[in-house]
Scaffold this motif. Sequence first.
Motif, short mmCIF file in Angstrom:
data_model
loop_
_atom_site.label_atom_id
_atom_site.label_comp_id
_atom_site.label_asym_id
_atom_site.label_seq_id
_atom_site.Cartn_x
_atom_site.Cartn_y
_atom_site.Cartn_z
N ASP A 60 0.78 -1.24 0.12
CA ASP A 60 0.22 0.00 0.16
C ASP A 60 0.84 1.09 -0.11
O ASP A 60 0.74 2.37 0.73
CB ASP A 60 -1.32 -0.02 1.23
CG ASP A 60 -1.93 -1.16 1.15
OD1 ASP A 60 -2.47 -1.49 0.00
OD2 ASP A 60 -2.29 -1.46 2.26
N GLY A 61 1.78 1.32 -0.93
CA GLY A 61 2.81 2.36 -1.13
C GLY A 61 3.86 2.86 0.35
O GLY A 61 4.36 3.62 0.30
N ARG A 62 3.74 1.71 1.06
CA ARG A 62 4.58 1.79 2.19
C ARG A 62 5.61 0.81 2.27
O ARG A 62 5.15 -0.25 1.79
CB ARG A 62 4.03 2.08 3.65
CG ARG A 62 3.22 3.24 3.63
CD ARG A 62 2.66 3.32 4.88
NE ARG A 62 1.98 4.80 5.02
CZ ARG A 62 2.87 5.71 5.91
NH1 ARG A 62 3.66 5.56 6.50
NH2 ARG A 62 1.97 7.01 5.86
N ILE A 63 6.88 0.76 2.91
CA ILE A 63 7.70 -0.60 3.03
C ILE A 63 7.61 -0.93 4.69
O ILE A 63 7.82 -0.14 5.41
CB ILE A 63 9.34 0.37 2.72
CG1 ILE A 63 9.50 1.28 1.71
CG2 ILE A 63 10.18 -0.99 2.94
CD1 ILE A 63 8.98 0.50 0.39
N PRO A 64 7.30 -2.27 4.56
CA PRO A 64 7.40 -2.93 5.89
C PRO A 64 8.58 -3.07 6.47
O PRO A 64 9.62 -3.04 5.76
CB PRO A 64 6.69 -4.42 5.63
CG PRO A 64 6.18 -4.42 4.07
CD PRO A 64 6.81 -3.16 3.27
N GLY A 65 8.67 -2.80 7.85
CA GLY A 65 9.82 -3.19 8.59
C GLY A 65 10.77 -4.47 8.14
O GLY A 65 11.81 -4.37 8.10
N ASP A 66 9.82 -5.38 8.03
CA ASP A 66 10.58 -6.76 7.71
C ASP A 66 11.25 -6.82 6.43
O ASP A 66 12.33 -7.48 6.23
CB ASP A 66 9.68 -8.01 8.03
CG ASP A 66 8.46 -7.95 6.68
OD1 ASP A 66 8.20 -6.83 6.26
OD2 ASP A 66 8.14 -9.07 6.65
N SER A 67 10.98 -6.08 5.50
CA SER A 67 11.26 -5.72 4.28
C SER A 67 12.83 -4.94 4.43
O SER A 67 13.75 -5.40 3.71
CB SER A 67 10.54 -5.29 3.26
OG SER A 67 11.15 -5.09 1.95
N ILE A 68 12.70 -4.10 5.03
CA ILE A 68 13.95 -2.99 5.52
C ILE A 68 14.96 -4.13 6.11
O ILE A 68 16.23 -4.37 5.91
CB ILE A 68 13.66 -1.89 6.43
CG1 ILE A 68 12.72 -0.99 5.54
CG2 ILE A 68 14.83 -1.32 6.78
CD1 ILE A 68 12.07 0.13 6.24
N ARG A 69 14.51 -5.04 7.10
CA ARG A 69 15.25 -5.61 7.94
C ARG A 69 16.22 -6.79 7.09
O ARG A 69 17.35 -7.14 6.98
CB ARG A 69 14.74 -6.30 9.19
CG ARG A 69 15.69 -7.24 9.99
CD ARG A 69 15.06 -7.75 11.24
NE ARG A 69 13.71 -8.41 11.09
CZ ARG A 69 13.49 -9.63 10.64
NH1 ARG A 69 14.73 -10.51 10.52
NH2 ARG A 69 12.38 -10.21 10.50
N LYS A 70 15.31 -7.39 6.08
CA LYS A 70 15.54 -8.35 5.36
C LYS A 70 16.81 -7.66 4.37
O LYS A 70 17.62 -8.27 4.01
CB LYS A 70 14.44 -9.03 4.44
CG LYS A 70 15.06 -10.09 3.68
CD LYS A 70 13.86 -10.71 2.81
CE LYS A 70 14.24 -11.53 1.95
NZ LYS A 70 13.30 -12.06 0.89
N TYR A 71 16.57 -6.45 3.78
CA TYR A 71 17.40 -5.95 2.90
C TYR A 71 18.66 -5.87 3.47
O TYR A 71 19.70 -6.00 2.84
CB TYR A 71 16.69 -4.69 2.19
CG TYR A 71 17.74 -3.98 1.24
CD1 TYR A 71 17.73 -4.55 -0.01
CD2 TYR A 71 18.51 -2.79 1.56
CE1 TYR A 71 18.46 -3.87 -0.77
CE2 TYR A 71 19.38 -2.34 0.82
CZ TYR A 71 19.20 -2.70 -0.56
OH TYR A 71 20.30 -2.13 -1.33
N LEU A 72 18.72 -5.28 4.71
CA LEU A 72 19.90 -4.77 5.25
C LEU A 72 20.65 -6.19 5.57
O LEU A 72 22.03 -6.01 5.54
CB LEU A 72 19.49 -4.02 6.49
CG LEU A 72 19.16 -2.59 6.63
CD1 LEU A 72 18.57 -1.91 7.74
CD2 LEU A 72 20.30 -1.63 5.97
#
Length: 79
Positions: A60-72
């Motif tokens: 929905d146009g936002r980035i979930p925290g788990d996606s940020i953590r996974k990318y990092l």
Amino acid sequence: MITMDPHALESMLTEAARRGAEQAIQDLTCYTKEQACQMLGISYGTLQRRISEKKIRVVDGRIPGDSIRKYLSEHVRNR
């Protein structure tokens, strides 16, 4: 066998549960793209590329925290 003082064990388990709860809340939080750029240390253009490459997920146009953590964890060393 390792033995541990029951009070120390209880304290350690309480801290682990607290950290687990904090991580779960962060994973469920959705961030704006600007916030995600800041958290990831990348430009907006780079974020858009990573999204199109399916390296970062958008909900929905936002980035979930788990996606940020996974990318990092997969793309950033020594952070």
